[in-house]
Motif scaffolding. Sequence first.
Motif, PDB file in Angstrom:
ATOM      1  N   MET A 107      29.523  65.851 -65.176  1.00 19.34           N
ATOM      2  CA  MET A 107      28.091  65.849 -65.871  1.00 19.34           C
ATOM      3  C   MET A 107      27.540  67.234 -65.952  1.00 19.34           C
ATOM      4  O   MET A 107      27.630  67.855 -64.639  1.00 19.34           O
ATOM      5  CB  MET A 107      27.343  64.815 -65.451  1.00 19.34           C
ATOM      6  CG  MET A 107      28.005  63.341 -65.482  1.00 19.34           C
ATOM      7  SD  MET A 107      28.239  62.765 -67.113  1.00 19.34           S
ATOM      8  CE  MET A 107      27.127  61.889 -67.507  1.00 19.34           C
ATOM      9  N   THR A 108      26.609  67.443 -66.977  1.00 18.87           N
ATOM     10  CA  THR A 108      25.957  68.866 -66.937  1.00 18.87           C
ATOM     11  C   THR A 108      24.495  68.471 -67.309  1.00 18.87           C
ATOM     12  O   THR A 108      24.056  67.390 -68.024  1.00 18.87           O
ATOM     13  CB  THR A 108      26.292  69.758 -68.212  1.00 18.87           C
ATOM     14  OG1 THR A 108      27.874  70.024 -67.735  1.00 18.87           O
ATOM     15  CG2 THR A 108      25.656  70.794 -67.937  1.00 18.87           C
ATOM     16  N   GLU A 109      23.482  68.849 -66.629  1.00 19.78           N
ATOM     17  CA  GLU A 109      22.226  68.755 -66.800  1.00 19.78           C
ATOM     18  C   GLU A 109      21.660  69.974 -66.939  1.00 19.78           C
ATOM     19  O   GLU A 109      21.541  70.904 -66.325  1.00 19.78           O
ATOM     20  CB  GLU A 109      21.659  68.121 -65.284  1.00 19.78           C
ATOM     21  CG  GLU A 109      20.080  67.660 -65.528  1.00 19.78           C
ATOM     22  CD  GLU A 109      19.648  66.886 -64.305  1.00 19.78           C
ATOM     23  OE1 GLU A 109      20.177  65.800 -64.111  1.00 19.78           O
ATOM     24  OE2 GLU A 109      18.662  67.244 -63.815  1.00 19.78           O
ATOM     25  N   THR A 110      20.910  70.003 -68.158  1.00 17.69           N
ATOM     26  CA  THR A 110      20.151  71.177 -68.739  1.00 17.69           C
ATOM     27  C   THR A 110      18.593  70.842 -69.049  1.00 17.69           C
ATOM     28  O   THR A 110      18.481  69.880 -69.759  1.00 17.69           O
ATOM     29  CB  THR A 110      20.774  71.764 -70.119  1.00 17.69           C
ATOM     30  OG1 THR A 110      22.279  71.701 -69.720  1.00 17.69           O
ATOM     31  CG2 THR A 110      20.366  73.046 -70.316  1.00 17.69           C
ATOM     32  N   VAL A 111      17.878  71.557 -68.777  1.00 12.76           N
ATOM     33  CA  VAL A 111      16.447  71.417 -69.176  1.00 12.76           C
ATOM     34  C   VAL A 111      16.026  72.605 -70.227  1.00 12.76           C
ATOM     35  O   VAL A 111      16.292  73.686 -70.425  1.00 12.76           O
ATOM     36  CB  VAL A 111      15.593  71.814 -67.796  1.00 12.76           C
ATOM     37  CG1 VAL A 111      14.108  71.454 -68.045  1.00 12.76           C
ATOM     38  CG2 VAL A 111      16.242  70.971 -66.774  1.00 12.76           C
TER      39      VAL A 111
ATOM     40  N   GLY B 179      28.073  62.871 -76.567  1.00  9.41           N
ATOM     41  CA  GLY B 179      28.134  63.321 -75.055  1.00  9.41           C
ATOM     42  C   GLY B 179      27.116  63.281 -74.354  1.00  9.41           C
ATOM     43  O   GLY B 179      26.965  63.424 -72.950  1.00  9.41           O
ATOM     44  N   VAL B 180      25.974  63.068 -74.945  1.00 10.01           N
ATOM     45  CA  VAL B 180      24.553  63.103 -74.070  1.00 10.01           C
ATOM     46  C   VAL B 180      24.437  61.497 -73.423  1.00 10.01           C
ATOM     47  O   VAL B 180      24.680  60.772 -74.411  1.00 10.01           O
ATOM     48  CB  VAL B 180      23.475  63.211 -75.070  1.00 10.01           C
ATOM     49  CG1 VAL B 180      22.034  62.925 -74.370  1.00 10.01           C
ATOM     50  CG2 VAL B 180      23.436  64.705 -75.116  1.00 10.01           C
ATOM     51  N   SER B 181      24.193  61.475 -72.238  1.00  9.17           N
ATOM     52  CA  SER B 181      24.244  60.266 -71.525  1.00  9.17           C
ATOM     53  C   SER B 181      22.680  60.048 -70.998  1.00  9.17           C
ATOM     54  O   SER B 181      22.221  58.713 -70.891  1.00  9.17           O
ATOM     55  CB  SER B 181      25.079  60.019 -70.378  1.00  9.17           C
ATOM     56  OG  SER B 181      24.838  61.116 -69.712  1.00  9.17           O
TER      57      SER B 181
ATOM     58  N   VAL C   9      21.274  65.174 -69.764  1.00 11.64           N
ATOM     59  CA  VAL C   9      22.340  65.075 -68.879  1.00 11.64           C
ATOM     60  C   VAL C   9      23.615  64.717 -70.081  1.00 11.64           C
ATOM     61  O   VAL C   9      23.639  63.852 -70.812  1.00 11.64           O
ATOM     62  CB  VAL C   9      22.158  63.608 -68.185  1.00 11.64           C
ATOM     63  CG1 VAL C   9      23.669  63.582 -67.339  1.00 11.64           C
ATOM     64  CG2 VAL C   9      21.201  64.034 -67.210  1.00 11.64           C
ATOM     65  N   SER C  10      24.582  65.376 -69.912  1.00 11.63           N
ATOM     66  CA  SER C  10      25.739  65.157 -70.853  1.00 11.63           C
ATOM     67  C   SER C  10      27.029  65.555 -70.271  1.00 11.63           C
ATOM     68  O   SER C  10      27.291  66.047 -69.028  1.00 11.63           O
ATOM     69  CB  SER C  10      25.513  66.327 -71.982  1.00 11.63           C
ATOM     70  OG  SER C  10      25.556  67.738 -71.423  1.00 11.63           O
ATOM     71  N   ALA C  11      28.048  64.903 -70.907  1.00 10.39           N
ATOM     72  CA  ALA C  11      29.461  65.172 -70.541  1.00 10.39           C
ATOM     73  C   ALA C  11      29.807  66.410 -70.116  1.00 10.39           C
ATOM     74  O   ALA C  11      30.806  66.909 -69.170  1.00 10.39           O
ATOM     75  CB  ALA C  11      30.350  63.977 -71.294  1.00 10.39           C
ATOM     76  N   ALA C  12      29.392  67.197 -71.212  1.00 13.36           N
ATOM     77  CA  ALA C  12      29.920  68.762 -71.210  1.00 13.36           C
ATOM     78  C   ALA C  12      28.774  69.466 -71.413  1.00 13.36           C
ATOM     79  O   ALA C  12      27.787  69.019 -72.128  1.00 13.36           O
ATOM     80  CB  ALA C  12      31.172  68.810 -72.167  1.00 13.36           C
ATOM     81  N   GLU C  13      28.751  70.724 -71.381  1.00 11.82           N
ATOM     82  CA  GLU C  13      27.915  71.832 -71.956  1.00 11.82           C
ATOM     83  C   GLU C  13      27.460  71.633 -73.418  1.00 11.82           C
ATOM     84  O   GLU C  13      28.480  71.436 -74.152  1.00 11.82           O
ATOM     85  CB  GLU C  13      28.099  73.304 -71.621  1.00 11.82           C
ATOM     86  CG  GLU C  13      27.276  74.100 -71.868  1.00 11.82           C
ATOM     87  CD  GLU C  13      26.480  74.746 -70.611  1.00 11.82           C
ATOM     88  OE1 GLU C  13      25.585  75.477 -70.808  1.00 11.82           O
ATOM     89  OE2 GLU C  13      27.234  74.313 -69.392  1.00 11.82           O
ATOM     90  N   LEU C  14      26.237  71.518 -73.807  1.00  9.42           N
ATOM     91  CA  LEU C  14      25.927  71.275 -75.091  1.00  9.42           C
ATOM     92  C   LEU C  14      25.895  72.570 -75.648  1.00  9.42           C
ATOM     93  O   LEU C  14      25.280  73.661 -75.176  1.00  9.42           O
ATOM     94  CB  LEU C  14      24.678  70.423 -75.215  1.00  9.42           C
ATOM     95  CG  LEU C  14      24.632  69.122 -74.892  1.00  9.42           C
ATOM     96  CD1 LEU C  14      23.213  68.461 -74.967  1.00  9.42           C
ATOM     97  CD2 LEU C  14      25.701  68.113 -75.328  1.00  9.42           C
TER      98      LEU C  14
END
Lengths: 69, 69
Positions: B1-5, B29-31, B45-50
């Motif tokens: 999981m990837t978390e981006t702000v 992919g966004v959860s 939070v997404s399964a892969a980088e957006l």
Amino acid sequence: MTETVYTVTGMTCQHCVASVTEEIGAIAGVSEVRVDLPTGAVTVVSAAELSDDAVRAAVDEAGYSLAER
Amino acid sequence: MTETVYTVTGMTCQHCVASVTEEIGAIAGVSEVRVDLPTGAVTVVSAAELSDDAVRAAVDEAGYSLAER
């Protein structure tokens, strides 16, 4: 027809305008609601005079406040 | 999981938060989407980088702007 201008506080965007318009528009006898976002002025056209309580309840339901007149 | 702000500008109320959350949440992919209204910080939070383009398009669709990072 009666036209009354109320002041609603707390509206910040067009979503707020839409919520207030929808709730006041649902009051029996209301035919038109116009909102001026910058000033909070809400003009309501209705078949007969509305009770302040009904308008206040609608505004509260939308999540905003009716200013005292 | 990837978390981006990300930082989103123009949100003023919980309706705005709901619109942004809905549009970003619809990206494949966004959860999870968390929005801090006072700062405009949107944590995704997404399964892969957006791609920034996908996020920017979603924010635009909601009616707001993605700040440059």
